[in-house]
Scaffold this motif. Structure first.
Motif, short mmCIF file in Angstrom:
data_model
loop_
_atom_site.label_atom_id
_atom_site.label_comp_id
_atom_site.label_asym_id
_atom_site.label_seq_id
_atom_site.Cartn_x
_atom_site.Cartn_y
_atom_site.Cartn_z
N ASP A 192 0.76 -1.18 0.05
CA ASP A 192 -0.01 -0.19 0.15
C ASP A 192 0.93 1.29 -0.04
N ASP A 193 0.14 2.24 0.03
CA ASP A 193 1.09 3.56 0.02
C ASP A 193 1.25 4.14 1.56
N SER A 194 1.32 3.39 2.35
CA SER A 194 1.66 3.88 3.69
C SER A 194 2.97 3.63 4.18
N GLU A 195 3.97 2.83 3.27
CA GLU A 195 5.17 2.93 3.49
C GLU A 195 5.80 4.04 3.09
N GLU A 196 7.01 4.22 3.53
CA GLU A 196 8.10 5.20 3.01
C GLU A 196 8.29 5.13 1.60
N THR A 197 8.49 6.32 1.03
CA THR A 197 8.92 6.32 -0.36
C THR A 197 10.40 6.36 -0.53
N ILE A 198 10.71 6.38 -1.86
CA ILE A 198 12.18 6.56 -2.13
C ILE A 198 12.51 7.02 -3.57
N GLU A 199 13.32 8.05 -3.68
CA GLU A 199 13.54 8.50 -4.90
C GLU A 199 14.14 7.52 -5.99
N PRO A 200 13.45 6.94 -6.85
CA PRO A 200 14.22 5.86 -7.91
C PRO A 200 15.42 6.41 -8.47
N SER A 201 15.45 7.84 -8.97
CA SER A 201 16.85 8.09 -9.36
C SER A 201 17.96 8.44 -8.75
N GLU A 202 17.80 8.28 -7.43
CA GLU A 202 18.86 8.71 -6.41
C GLU A 202 19.25 7.48 -5.60
N LEU A 203 19.13 6.30 -5.95
CA LEU A 203 19.55 5.12 -5.37
C LEU A 203 20.96 5.16 -4.75
N ASP A 204 21.72 5.91 -5.72
CA ASP A 204 23.11 6.03 -5.33
C ASP A 204 23.54 6.82 -4.20
N GLU A 205 22.66 7.69 -3.78
CA GLU A 205 22.99 8.35 -2.58
C GLU A 205 22.16 7.89 -1.56
N ASP A 206 21.44 6.98 -1.79
CA ASP A 206 20.75 6.31 -0.40
C ASP A 206 21.50 5.42 0.21
N GLU A 207 21.85 5.65 1.72
CA GLU A 207 22.71 4.89 2.43
C GLU A 207 22.35 3.35 2.59
N ARG A 208 21.08 3.05 2.30
CA ARG A 208 20.75 1.59 2.39
C ARG A 208 20.85 0.99 0.97
N PHE A 209 20.86 1.67 -0.04
CA PHE A 209 20.64 1.14 -1.49
C PHE A 209 22.10 1.30 -2.38
N ALA A 210 22.81 2.33 -1.86
CA ALA A 210 24.03 2.70 -2.68
C ALA A 210 24.92 1.61 -2.80
N ASP A 211 24.94 0.83 -1.64
CA ASP A 211 25.91 -0.40 -1.85
C ASP A 211 25.04 -1.74 -1.43
N PRO A 212 24.27 -2.32 -2.26
CA PRO A 212 23.52 -3.47 -2.10
C PRO A 212 24.21 -4.61 -1.31
N ARG A 213 23.52 -4.72 -0.30
CA ARG A 213 24.53 -5.82 0.62
C ARG A 213 23.66 -6.42 1.76
#
Ligand code: CUA
Length: 262
Positions: A38-59
């Protein structure tokens, strides 16, 4: 009023069915605790995954004694990391997102199967009881390479599981008489300290250094080799830390090439 017996039976039967349907639907949507996207979860900017501390380095990261978090990126047409390595018998929470189009994250042979929507983070917690290798596939048509989009999940026996990362920086070439350095970086991504040894084999020499790396830390071990001891020529080296290995070649020359034309 006189109701015919058959009619009563049908009426009661219909009531029982209606109540049964309501109970089943209520139980299915509330009782089982299944969360819908659903849309109650946090959203994330798809074009800026490189700057996201969780997804910049998938692990995969250890967050508790038997708890891990896996940050996975599904994109045309790969999954990262690949393979995903997790231990058996621990709770693993997967966070999956996409930078481009809709994919899915489906672990073959398990009930892990979720849509991966750009801008949203699909979350699910799974415990794998048995070690084994699973395929990861994409079930949502995502483009020309959709059918090739696959990855692997390795469930490693708990006692063999570690998250050690080894990277080596080494000189390629030194002049006879100069010292060569081989720098070994070992990262321990587990929470517990890692006690191990870094071994360098070069020529006939074996150098070993004991290291203790605290959880989440990186230790650098620098080996210095006297090139005169090795002699002129190519020398293969191997660095070993537990089950991890890196190797290369060090060339000792009498004169480095750039000095030739002087
Ligand atoms: Cu990604 Cu289909």
């Amino acid at each position: 009023m006189n109701v015919h017996t058959y009619e009563k039976v049908w009426l009661i039967g219909a009531m029982v069915l209606i109540v049964g349907f309501i109970v089943t639907i209520t139980y299915g949507s509330v009782g089982l605790g299944i969360a819908m996207v659903d849309d109650s979860e946090e959203t994330i900017e798809p074009s800026e995954l490189d700057e996201d501390e969780r997804f910049a380095d998938p692990r995969v990261e250890q967050v508790g004694e038997n708890e891990y978090e896996a940050y996975v990126v599904a994109q045309t047409f790969i999954f990262q990391p690949d393979p995903i390595e997790v231990p058996s018998g621990s709770e693993v929470t997967f966070y999956v997102t996409s930078p481009d189009v809709i994919h899915s994250f489906s672990i073959v042979g398990t009930n892990v199967n979720t849509m991966v929507i750009p801008g949203e983070v699909a979350t699910m917690t799974v415990e794998f009881d048995e070690a084994g290798e699973y395929g990861v596939v994409c079930n949502e048509y995502c483009g020309s390479g959709h059918h090739t989009m696959e990855g692997e999940l390795h469930v490693v026996p708990d006692e063999e599981f570690d998250m050690t990362e080894l990277s080596v920086e080494a000189d390629d070439e030194v002049e006879t008489g100069d010292e060569a350095t081989i720098e070994v970086e070992v990262e321990n991504r587990m929470l517990e300290a890692l006690e191990t040894a870094v071994t360098l084999e070069i020529g006939d020499e074996t150098l070993e250094e004991d290291v203790t790396i605290d959880g989440g830390e990186t230790e650098t071990t620098t080996f210095t080799i006297d090139s005169a001891d090795l002699g002129e020529g190519d020398h293969d080296w191997t660095v070993t830390v537990d089950d991890y290995e890196d190797s290369g070649t060090l060339t000792v020359t009498d004169e480095l090439e750039e000095d030739d034309d002087e």
